[in-house]
Motif scaffolding. Structure first.
Motif, PDB file in Angstrom:
ATOM      1  N   LYS A   1      28.515  15.000   7.354  1.00 28.66           N
ATOM      2  CA  LYS A   1      28.341  14.735   8.781  1.00 28.66           C
ATOM      3  C   LYS A   1      28.707  15.927   9.661  1.00 28.66           C
ATOM      4  O   LYS A   1      28.073  16.163  10.682  1.00 28.66           O
ATOM      5  CB  LYS A   1      29.168  13.505   9.176  1.00 28.66           C
ATOM      6  N   GLY A   2      29.747  16.674   9.262  1.00 29.01           N
ATOM      7  CA  GLY A   2      30.211  17.742  10.121  1.00 29.01           C
ATOM      8  C   GLY A   2      29.544  19.070   9.897  1.00 29.01           C
ATOM      9  O   GLY A   2      29.488  19.895  10.813  1.00 29.01           O
ATOM     10  N   PHE A   3      29.017  19.330   8.708  1.00 25.88           N
ATOM     11  CA  PHE A   3      28.530  20.667   8.400  1.00 25.88           C
ATOM     12  C   PHE A   3      27.060  20.680   7.989  1.00 25.88           C
ATOM     13  O   PHE A   3      26.280  21.471   8.505  1.00 25.88           O
ATOM     14  CB  PHE A   3      29.452  21.324   7.369  1.00 25.88           C
ATOM     15  N   ILE A   4      26.660  19.780   7.109  1.00 23.36           N
ATOM     16  CA  ILE A   4      25.218  19.634   6.868  1.00 23.36           C
ATOM     17  C   ILE A   4      24.543  19.093   8.111  1.00 23.36           C
ATOM     18  O   ILE A   4      23.420  19.473   8.454  1.00 23.36           O
ATOM     19  CB  ILE A   4      24.971  18.732   5.641  1.00 23.36           C
ATOM     20  N   GLY A   5      25.242  18.201   8.853  1.00 27.54           N
ATOM     21  CA  GLY A   5      24.728  17.706  10.122  1.00 27.54           C
ATOM     22  C   GLY A   5      23.855  16.484  10.003  1.00 27.54           C
ATOM     23  O   GLY A   5      23.061  16.176  10.888  1.00 27.54           O
ATOM     24  N   SER A   6      23.996  15.741   8.912  1.00 28.78           N
ATOM     25  CA  SER A   6      23.259  14.492   8.719  1.00 28.78           C
ATOM     26  C   SER A   6      24.255  13.363   8.498  1.00 28.78           C
ATOM     27  O   SER A   6      25.370  13.586   8.028  1.00 28.78           O
ATOM     28  CB  SER A   6      22.330  14.598   7.509  1.00 28.78           C
ATOM     29  N   ALA A   7      23.853  12.155   8.841  1.00 27.60           N
ATOM     30  CA  ALA A   7      24.685  10.981   8.531  1.00 27.60           C
ATOM     31  C   ALA A   7      24.218  10.294   7.264  1.00 27.60           C
ATOM     32  O   ALA A   7      24.600   9.149   7.001  1.00 27.60           O
ATOM     33  CB  ALA A   7      24.665  10.012   9.707  1.00 27.60           C
ATOM     34  N   ASN A   8      23.420  10.974   6.452  1.00 30.19           N
ATOM     35  CA  ASN A   8      22.912  10.383   5.210  1.00 30.19           C
ATOM     36  C   ASN A   8      23.968  10.424   4.111  1.00 30.19           C
ATOM     37  O   ASN A   8      23.792  11.016   3.051  1.00 30.19           O
ATOM     38  CB  ASN A   8      21.655  11.116   4.738  1.00 30.19           C
ATOM     39  N   ILE A   9      25.082   9.776   4.391  1.00 31.76           N
ATOM     40  CA  ILE A   9      26.096   9.525   3.360  1.00 31.76           C
ATOM     41  C   ILE A   9      26.410   8.038   3.414  1.00 31.76           C
ATOM     42  O   ILE A   9      26.761   7.496   4.459  1.00 31.76           O
ATOM     43  CB  ILE A   9      27.372  10.362   3.560  1.00 31.76           C
ATOM     44  N   ASP A  10      26.211   7.358   2.314  1.00 31.10           N
ATOM     45  CA  ASP A  10      26.546   5.948   2.235  1.00 31.10           C
ATOM     46  C   ASP A  10      27.255   5.703   0.905  1.00 31.10           C
ATOM     47  O   ASP A  10      27.304   6.586   0.043  1.00 31.10           O
ATOM     48  CB  ASP A  10      25.309   5.057   2.380  1.00 31.10           C
ATOM     49  N   THR A  11      27.763   4.518   0.751  1.00 30.92           N
ATOM     50  CA  THR A  11      28.643   4.235  -0.381  1.00 30.92           C
ATOM     51  C   THR A  11      28.260   2.913  -1.020  1.00 30.92           C
ATOM     52  O   THR A  11      27.685   2.038  -0.347  1.00 30.92           O
ATOM     53  CB  THR A  11      30.113   4.196   0.089  1.00 30.92           C
ATOM     54  N   ASN A  12      28.601   2.761  -2.294  1.00 30.74           N
ATOM     55  CA  ASN A  12      28.322   1.482  -2.941  1.00 30.74           C
ATOM     56  C   ASN A  12      29.125   0.347  -2.318  1.00 30.74           C
ATOM     57  O   ASN A  12      28.846  -0.828  -2.576  1.00 30.74           O
ATOM     58  CB  ASN A  12      28.543   1.563  -4.449  1.00 30.74           C
ATOM     59  N   SER A  13      30.092   0.667  -1.473  1.00 29.56           N
ATOM     60  CA  SER A  13      30.768  -0.377  -0.702  1.00 29.56           C
ATOM     61  C   SER A  13      29.804  -1.072   0.255  1.00 29.56           C
ATOM     62  O   SER A  13      30.084  -2.184   0.712  1.00 29.56           O
ATOM     63  CB  SER A  13      31.937   0.219   0.078  1.00 29.56           C
ATOM     64  N   ARG A  14      28.687  -0.434   0.558  1.00 32.54           N
ATOM     65  CA  ARG A  14      27.637  -1.101   1.344  1.00 32.54           C
ATOM     66  C   ARG A  14      27.190  -2.376   0.650  1.00 32.54           C
ATOM     67  O   ARG A  14      26.764  -3.338   1.316  1.00 32.54           O
ATOM     68  CB  ARG A  14      26.450  -0.145   1.495  1.00 32.54           C
TER      69      ARG A  14
END
Length: 877
Positions: free
Chosen positions: A120-133
């Motif tokens: 989120k801070g350096f690549i600049g995308s919010a495409n990080i999700d988790t199996n907790s979803r």
């Protein structure tokens, strides 16, 4: 060296979200001695069957010990350079949203923090999700809608102070056994009354006063009816409601809902409402049966509405309580591991919050909108929108809904990186780059449990081979992508201090998550950190939330959310008449990467199964031990062993989700689950699909045991670890002309001495292979499910076993039968014999005689069932 002189290390169990403390001591031979930590507030020394068997899961079997590129061993330098270069080039060519991270509640908080910061801070995308979803996103959404932030209001101590505990979609006895034992202790000490709301009759019903077998999706109208009754009975807290918005609209919606959608007897519903209304100290525990729904967030809010309307929240012995399924699902929520959140409960779509985090991180870019949630993420992978993917400590090729499509999407991705402890998972086999990770017992960091207690996971074993902690892998890739200063970490303590400092900014924004008192924690303090419930600030430590009526919406008030019944997305009909429920079993964990290593845990339920009601079984012509084919509208199918039980409602079927292509390829049941999600939370509906079921007409059935390799090749097979090697169930649709040749291939014993009995006319074969007097392996084949003493046979490889081909125990050796108590390895036949021989009449008496049921207690319902059957037999005689 026996390890007796080794120091003891306090750490935390790596399984469910209870967060039990464990005491670990190396045994001097690469293994561990594991005990419950009596000083940990979560468990007070208790451990469940999985925690008790942790020592059986820490060996180096199947460990990934070196990086691999394209399946070939590689150096860390070449592997990490390739990862950094491919991600950097993909971003340059296609933009930051062309890459994604899919991470896991198995990560420690420090690992999670670095992954979130990098994406989120350096690549600049919010495409990080988790199996907790997949397990608790609906709770997050419900909390945020009601409270303004993702806050668990209560603590575990509330379970011991409540007068009524309501379990909604939560088989606590099997999935969170230590919490269940705390409840049972309270029931014994103060008469706590237990209610279970679940379509199935589960082990949690054993001591419940009331079981409400609600229809799938019926939770909202049930709690709406409760809200109406609370209003009509004068049980509302008008003073507290002054701090709550939305009551009138919510009550109107509740009146408009139809309680008939619950499928429950009207008198039972009213009894439940009366019990809830008459007892102020009510805790409502909910988990996957609520969350894993296309209306999951609404179900959560229907529960929260009742607690808000009565002010039964944040005070001792009362409140809504979400229990999480993973050891650090809460930590992932706290660091912003979900695609729609920022770290420390800050809001991704709030420009002030984004700006503050960006300034703190000194980052080049921050996304302004949520990224892709898990189901959408893998859909985008399959459609080619995401071209570089990093999967960390999770197995989405098995665990995601529509798992076959997800598997194919990962296989077709331009560049896939997998970090894990083993290369033997369905997902790891698809990777372009495999990175060997440190495992539990080797990792150093923190986790947060379901009641906000932050505990340390400490290393007690050396990291083997070239494996590395996840935070190191992520930080090194960040440095190689050009962000040296931001990821120049040397220890997890540095990461933790930075995270704690960031939480202070959240605190200044008025957010709940604030551990800023730890921002100056030195390395010695971090090493010695004791389990502590957040928040941790100068002004406050731990405690409950919301009793004071102070919430986190801009106006400081809570919100009640009007909700009404929405049926599950899939509809039953003539072609797919069964409602399909999925879930967990007592002794296995997720996709069994760890628990399948334990013979003790594999002994309880050694193969995948489908539970169905006796009436449905009769209609289908299915007998006990038959195999059944289960088909979904999406064209996928599984083959499972039938278990016929009145614990199911007619028209409902249930299958566990643990088996994989490594352990039972036909039982990857998430391939049958449609990728339907909750519109608010993005959580998949994993408990209300529809399927067709038919009896499988196999040409042959087989059972095998071996001290070595066991590689089945059949339409159905399920393999499990034993103390002497492996066991496997098999069934095939085509005839086998030469069973000796097939058995030699199965066991990889081309030259071993053979002992064999066959009858071609009956499609029967019994074959044993020996090395002198030592049995190596045995195979039993028949034209119907094989009738042999499986649990005895699983113990004989490596012995002389002269009568092996009988398939039965020698007369001087009793057969213990299938394991009931995994903690003490006590079988059903041992329990039945003790009941008869010693005239035992209670579960406690069985425990005194055999120890069964005296540790985690999750087998006590099964023992009670055996006692009931013994009483019925005695009465019949």
């Amino acid at each position: 060296m026996d390890g007796s002189g080794m120091p003891t290390t306090c750490s935390t169990c790596p399984y469910c979200g209870v967060g039990c403390g464990v005491l670990l001591r190396p045994d001097g031979h690469g293994g561990l001695d594991v005990k419950g930590d009596p000083d940990h507030p979560a468990n007070g020394g208790r451990l469940c069957s999985k925690g008790s068997a942790l020592a059986e899961t820490v060996g180096l079997d199947n460990r990934l010990l070196t990086p691999r590129i394209g399946g070939q061993q590689a150096s860390w330098d070449s592997a990490l350079t390739l990862v950094a270069d491919r991600f950097r080039q993909t971003i340059a060519d296609h933009g930051p949203d062309s890459v994604a991270f899919y991470v896991s509640g198995q990560l420690l908080t420090e690992d999670y923090y670095v992954a979130n910061k990098l994406m989120k801070g350096f690549i600049g995308s919010a495409n990080i999700d988790t199996n907790s979803r997949l397990c608790m996103a609906s709770t997050v959404a419900g909390h945020r809608r009601a409270f303004g932030t993702d806050t668990v209001p209560g603590t575990y101590e509330d379970l011991e102070e409540a007068d009524v505990i309501v379990l909604v979609g939560s088989n606590l006895a099997w999935c969170h056994p230590v919490l269940y034992q705390r409840i049972l202790a309270a029931q014994k000490a103060r008469g706590t009354r237990i209610v279970v709301i679940d379509p199935r009759r589960t082990a949690s019903c054993d001591t419940a006063e009331m079981h409400l077998p609600v229809k799938a999706g019926g939770d909202v109208p049930l709690f709406n009816r409760l809200l109406v009754r609370l209003y009509e009975g004068g049980a509302l807290d008008k003073e507290f409601l002054a701090r709550v918005n939305g009551f009138d609209d919510t009550l109107r919606a509740a009146y408009a809902d139809d309680v008939a959608a619950t499928g429950l007897d009207a008198d039972l519903v009213e009894r439940f409402c009366d019990l809830w209304m008459r007892n102020e100290k009510v805790v409502t525990i909910f988990s996957q049966g609520v969350n894993q729904s296309s209306a999951g967030a609404d179900k959560v809010n229907a529960i929260l509405n009742c607690h808000l309307a009565t002010g039964r929240i944040g005070r001792p012995g009362m409140g809504p309580f979400s229990v999480t399924g993973q050891p650090n699902a809460m930590g992932g929520r706290e660091v912003g591991g979900l695609a729609n959140m920022l770290a420390c409960h800050l809001d991704l779509e709030n420009s002030e919050h984004r700006g503050a985090v960006r300034q703190f991180w000194q980052s080049p870019a921050m996304p302004e909108a949520p990224g892709l949630k898990a189901v959408d993420m893998f859909r985008a992978v399959g459609e080619g929108q995401i071209k570089a993917l990093w999967i960390i400590h999770t197995n989405p090729a098995v665990s995601m809904p529509d798992a076959d499509r997800v598997r194919d999407a990962i296989a077709g991705c331009d560049f896939t990186v997998v970090s894990d402890i083993t290369d033997q998972t369905d997902t790891a086999r698809l990777a372009d780059v495999l990175l060997p990770a440190a495992a539990w017992g080797e990792k150093d960091g923190t986790v947060t449990n379901s009641d906000r207690t932050i505990s340390r996971q400490r290393p007690v074993l050396p990291i083997p081979g070239e494996a590395r902690p996840d935070w190191q892998q992520l930080a090194e890739v960040g440095r190689r992508m050009g962000w040296h200063a931001a990821f120049d970490y040397e220890t997890p303590a540095e990461i933790f201090r930075e995270y704690a400092a960031l939480s202070g900014i959240a605190g200044r924004f008025g957010k709940d998550f604030d551990i800023s008192l730890w921002a100056a924690l030195d390395d010695r303090g971090y090493a010695a950190l004791r389990p502590t419930r957040w928040p941790v600030t100068v002004a406050r430590q731990g405690g409950r939330f919301f009793a004071d009526g102070q919430f986190y919406h801009p106006d400081g008030k809570a919100r009640m959310i009007p909700v009404t019944y929405r049926a599950p997305a899939a509809k039953t009909g003539p072609r797919y008449p069964f409602r399909f429920n999925t879930g967990r079993i007592r002794d296995q964990w997720h996709t069994m990467t760890r628990t399948a290593l334990s013979p003790r845990l594999s002994a309880h339920l050694a193969e995948p199964y489908l539970d169905l009601h006796p009436n449905d079984a009769a209609d289908l012509g299915v007998q006990p031990a038959d195999l059944v084919r289960v088909r979904s509208p999406g064209g996928k199918q599984s083959i499972l062993r039938a278990r016929i039980t009145a614990d199911m409602q007619p028209g409902d079927v249930f299958a566990p989700m643990h088996w994989t292509g490594e352990t039972a390829p036909s039982a990857r049941i998430d391939a049958l689950v449609a990728p339907v999600t909750d519109p608010v939370s993005g959580q998949p509906e994993s408990k209300a699909g529809v399927v067709a079921v038919e009896r499988l007409k196999a040409r042959w059935y087989g059972f095998a045991v071996s001290s070595g390799t066991l590689a089945p090749r059949a339409e159905y097979w399920a393999r499990a670890r034993t103390r002497t090697g492996y066991r496997a169930e098999m069934a095939g649709l085509n005839a086998v002309s030469d069973w000796e040749s097939e058995a030699r291939r199965l066991f990889d014993l081309p030259d071993a001495e053979v002992q064999m009995v066959t009858d071609v006319s009956r499609n029967m074969a019994r074959i044993a292979f020996r090395d002198g007097d030592r049995l190596l392996a045995a195979l039993f084949v028949a034209d119907e499910p094989v009738a042999v003493m499986r649990d005895y046979l699983a113990t004989v490889p490596g012995t002389d076993a002269p009568d092996i081909l009988t398939g039965r125990t020698p007369s001087d050796r009793p057969d213990p039968g299938p394991v009931i108590c995994s903690c003490f390895n006590v079988g059903v036949n041992t329990i039945l014999a003790a009941i008869e021989d010693e005239a035992l009449v209670s579960v406690d008496q069985v425990g005194a005689a055999l120890q069964a049921g005296t540790n985690c207690g999750s087998c006590r319902p099964e023992i009670a069932t055996l006692l009931s059957r013994a009483k019925l037999r005695e009465a019949a005689e």
